[in-house]
Design a protein around this motif. Sequence first.
Motif, PDB file in Angstrom:
ATOM      1  N   TYR A 144       0.836  -1.197   0.000  1.00 49.20           N
ATOM      2  CA  TYR A 144       0.000   0.000   0.000  1.00 49.20           C
ATOM      3  C   TYR A 144       0.875   1.254   0.000  1.00 49.20           C
ATOM      4  N   GLU A 145       1.933   1.218   0.814  1.00 42.55           N
ATOM      5  CA  GLU A 145       2.859   2.360   0.865  1.00 42.55           C
ATOM      6  C   GLU A 145       3.438   2.635  -0.525  1.00 42.55           C
ATOM      7  N   LYS A 146       3.848   1.566  -1.203  1.00 40.24           N
ATOM      8  CA  LYS A 146       4.442   1.718  -2.543  1.00 40.24           C
ATOM      9  C   LYS A 146       3.432   2.355  -3.510  1.00 40.24           C
ATOM     10  N   ASN A 147       2.199   1.860  -3.474  1.00 40.84           N
ATOM     11  CA  ASN A 147       1.151   2.419  -4.349  1.00 40.84           C
ATOM     12  C   ASN A 147       0.865   3.878  -4.011  1.00 40.84           C
ATOM     13  N   LEU A 148       0.842   4.171  -2.718  1.00 42.24           N
ATOM     14  CA  LEU A 148       0.540   5.537  -2.274  1.00 42.24           C
ATOM     15  C   LEU A 148       1.608   6.507  -2.793  1.00 42.24           C
ATOM     16  N   ILE A 149       2.869   6.091  -2.710  1.00 38.39           N
ATOM     17  CA  ILE A 149       3.958   6.950  -3.217  1.00 38.39           C
ATOM     18  C   ILE A 149       3.786   7.148  -4.728  1.00 38.39           C
ATOM     19  N   ALA A 150       3.485   6.033  -5.436  1.00 38.89           N
ATOM     20  CA  ALA A 150       3.329   6.124  -6.905  1.00 38.89           C
ATOM     21  C   ALA A 150       2.201   7.089  -7.270  1.00 38.89           C
ATOM     22  N   GLN A 151       1.114   7.034  -6.506  1.00 48.70           N
ATOM     23  CA  GLN A 151      -0.036   7.909  -6.812  1.00 48.70           C
ATOM     24  C   GLN A 151       0.215   9.359  -6.403  1.00 48.70           C
ATOM     25  N   SER A 152       1.255   9.591  -5.602  1.00 56.81           N
ATOM     26  CA  SER A 152       1.502  10.941  -5.088  1.00 56.81           C
ATOM     27  C   SER A 152       2.504  11.710  -5.927  1.00 56.81           C
ATOM     28  N   LYS A 153       2.985  11.097  -6.998  1.00 50.60           N
ATOM     29  CA  LYS A 153       3.960  11.792  -7.856  1.00 50.60           C
ATOM     30  C   LYS A 153       3.280  12.910  -8.636  1.00 50.60           C
ATOM     31  N   GLY A 154       4.025  13.984  -8.857  1.00 52.51           N
ATOM     32  CA  GLY A 154       3.529  15.048  -9.712  1.00 52.51           C
ATOM     33  C   GLY A 154       2.814  16.172  -8.980  1.00 52.51           C
ATOM     34  N   HIS A 155       2.770  16.118  -7.632  1.00 48.25           N
ATOM     35  CA  HIS A 155       2.172  17.244  -6.910  1.00 48.25           C
ATOM     36  C   HIS A 155       3.184  18.393  -6.880  1.00 48.25           C
ATOM     37  N   PRO A 156       2.787  19.579  -7.414  1.00 52.41           N
ATOM     38  CA  PRO A 156       3.790  20.652  -7.540  1.00 52.41           C
ATOM     39  C   PRO A 156       4.391  21.103  -6.199  1.00 52.41           C
ATOM     40  N   LEU A 157       3.638  20.977  -5.111  1.00 46.33           N
ATOM     41  CA  LEU A 157       4.172  21.444  -3.823  1.00 46.33           C
ATOM     42  C   LEU A 157       4.985  20.362  -3.095  1.00 46.33           C
ATOM     43  N   PHE A 158       4.915  19.139  -3.624  1.00 46.21           N
ATOM     44  CA  PHE A 158       5.685  18.046  -3.014  1.00 46.21           C
ATOM     45  C   PHE A 158       6.478  17.327  -4.118  1.00 46.21           C
ATOM     46  N   PRO A 159       7.555  17.993  -4.606  1.00 47.09           N
ATOM     47  CA  PRO A 159       8.284  17.423  -5.742  1.00 47.09           C
ATOM     48  C   PRO A 159       8.894  16.049  -5.433  1.00 47.09           C
ATOM     49  N   GLU A 160       9.174  15.774  -4.142  1.00 46.92           N
ATOM     50  CA  GLU A 160       9.714  14.446  -3.804  1.00 46.92           C
ATOM     51  C   GLU A 160       8.756  13.767  -2.833  1.00 46.92           C
ATOM     52  N   PRO A 161       7.749  13.048  -3.366  1.00 48.29           N
ATOM     53  CA  PRO A 161       6.724  12.502  -2.477  1.00 48.29           C
ATOM     54  C   PRO A 161       7.266  11.523  -1.427  1.00 48.29           C
ATOM     55  N   GLU A 162       8.406  10.861  -1.723  1.00 52.56           N
ATOM     56  CA  GLU A 162       8.962   9.894  -0.750  1.00 52.56           C
ATOM     57  C   GLU A 162       9.277  10.565   0.580  1.00 52.56           C
ATOM     58  N   GLU A 163       9.565  11.874   0.539  1.00 52.86           N
ATOM     59  CA  GLU A 163       9.879  12.615   1.765  1.00 52.86           C
ATOM     60  C   GLU A 163       8.692  12.656   2.719  1.00 52.86           C
ATOM     61  N   ALA A 164       7.492  12.703   2.139  1.00 56.49           N
ATOM     62  CA  ALA A 164       6.306  12.972   2.956  1.00 56.49           C
ATOM     63  C   ALA A 164       5.361  11.781   3.054  1.00 56.49           C
ATOM     64  N   VAL A 165       5.515  10.824   2.146  1.00 59.86           N
ATOM     65  CA  VAL A 165       4.582   9.696   2.109  1.00 59.86           C
ATOM     66  C   VAL A 165       5.305   8.455   2.618  1.00 59.86           C
ATOM     67  N   GLN A 166       4.810   7.882   3.698  1.00 54.54           N
ATOM     68  CA  GLN A 166       5.416   6.655   4.196  1.00 54.54           C
ATOM     69  C   GLN A 166       4.442   5.939   5.116  1.00 54.54           C
ATOM     70  N   LEU A 167       4.689   4.639   5.267  1.00 57.85           N
ATOM     71  CA  LEU A 167       3.902   3.870   6.223  1.00 57.85           C
ATOM     72  C   LEU A 167       4.882   3.220   7.187  1.00 57.85           C
ATOM     73  N   ASN A 168       4.665   3.457   8.466  1.00 56.09           N
ATOM     74  CA  ASN A 168       5.557   2.886   9.478  1.00 56.09           C
ATOM     75  C   ASN A 168       4.757   2.012  10.429  1.00 56.09           C
ATOM     76  N   ILE A 169       5.292   0.806  10.697  1.00 58.34           N
ATOM     77  CA  ILE A 169       4.709   0.005  11.766  1.00 58.34           C
ATOM     78  C   ILE A 169       5.573   0.238  12.987  1.00 58.34           C
ATOM     79  N   GLY A 170       4.990   0.872  13.973  1.00 50.61           N
ATOM     80  CA  GLY A 170       5.768   1.321  15.127  1.00 50.61           C
ATOM     81  C   GLY A 170       5.727   0.371  16.304  1.00 50.61           C
ATOM     82  N   MET A 171       4.658  -0.410  16.419  1.00 47.74           N
ATOM     83  CA  MET A 171       4.512  -1.297  17.573  1.00 47.74           C
ATOM     84  C   MET A 171       3.841  -2.590  17.148  1.00 47.74           C
ATOM     85  N   ILE A 172       4.343  -3.697  17.723  1.00 51.02           N
ATOM     86  CA  ILE A 172       3.703  -4.998  17.504  1.00 51.02           C
ATOM     87  C   ILE A 172       3.540  -5.666  18.860  1.00 51.02           C
ATOM     88  N   SER A 173       2.381  -6.203  19.117  1.00 50.80           N
ATOM     89  CA  SER A 173       2.273  -7.027  20.320  1.00 50.80           C
ATOM     90  C   SER A 173       1.452  -8.267  19.994  1.00 50.80           C
TER      91      SER A 173
END
Length: 416
Positions: A240-269
């Motif tokens: 999903y993260e990969k698709n989200l980054i791909a769909q976020s390309k081309g936004h003029p205010l976010f020329p590098e979407p990888e900087e702002a688009v990410q999915l993190n799993i922070g906790m597992i129990s």
Amino acid sequence: MKNLDRNSLLNFLDAQKDEAARLLAQLIRFPSTQGQEAEIQEFLHERFRALGLETELLPISPSLKADPEYSFSDLDIDYDERPNLVATLQGTGGGRSVMLNAHSDVVPAGQWPGAFEPEIKGDYVYGRGACDDKGKIVVMYLALSGLKEFGLRPRGDIIATAVIEEEVGGNGSLALIRGGLRADAVVVLECTEFTLAPAHRGCLWFRAQVEGRATHLGKTREAISAIDEATELIQILKNYEKNLIAQSKGHPLFPEPEEAVQLNIGMISAGEWPSTVPSRCVLEGGVGFLPNKTLEQVKRELKEAVQKEGNEWLREHFQIDFPKLHNDAYETPADHPLVETFGEAMQEAGLDPTPKGWIVSCDARLFSKLAGLPTIVFGPGRLIDCHSNEEKISIPDILKAAEVLTLFLLRWCGTE
Ligand SMILES: [Zn+2]
């Protein structure tokens, strides 16, 4: 329109250097983490009142917790004596109004014993909140002091606000908006490193739960491990993260979407016993996304990804909810007069006014999305210093930001 000679402004601000450092150090000494904001709000109330502004400490109603936009935290503290501060310089009429917004709450000291004992070293002030966001309260204070010093009365109102619970998700600003506070524009002061940000990304925390079927280790092949199922879920989330980054390309205010688009799993129990196949696994994490998506869309897409890609068991034994942080992304058009006017002020101060989206979220989205107000984020200081154990801000940078803000206020609100 009376105008301010830029040299006089620079001389005035330069003369405020020591006072700015002293004021910031005073603010840092208030350990204003969530629940501890009463004293700093009272202090700021006095300081802004002494500038001749109309000031008000606005209590927050406990009923705010029923608001769908409310952000819950791990601490459930009531709002007695934790008001927002609103300080207004009344305009003389006929000009555009503006709301300035900074937050007085800070994140906890963490592993920093001296977090609330400010130090002034060279050009820098160190301490929790120096950068995020007390240095910005000083910026606001200096700009308003400057107007007073030069006897400049704006035509439109200038409404300075110092809010609480920004770090929790924006409940202070939410209360102001629900209380009906409005202006023709909003400037949220945060550490964009002098970038003019008419947009910021969104951030959504999630809690995903996978059920398994528990049994003895010896019967593993007849059981369903919640941890194994969660491993599959993690793959789906990574896709999903990969698709989200791909769909976020081309936004003029976010020329590098990888900087702002990410999915993190922070906790597992998961799991109860080494020789028991686990019956439940809980993953908690967050997703960053651009204004090309709404919060509701991201929620829906996460669920859909599991329904589309998950195995039969996972599809039927998976649950996801979003009880904590839920910051929408927002965007004010880059050709809006607010962005253009602020850019002119930056240019006048010798800064690059190229607008760019900010890669973290703050209260700006509330003013834009809930109140429908044109909103930008701007301020001195580096994101990397925020929440760190050596949080700091440069006093010359605070003075520079105060210069930009003053020039903007004169242009936006007009003067007599
Ligand atoms: Zn902040």
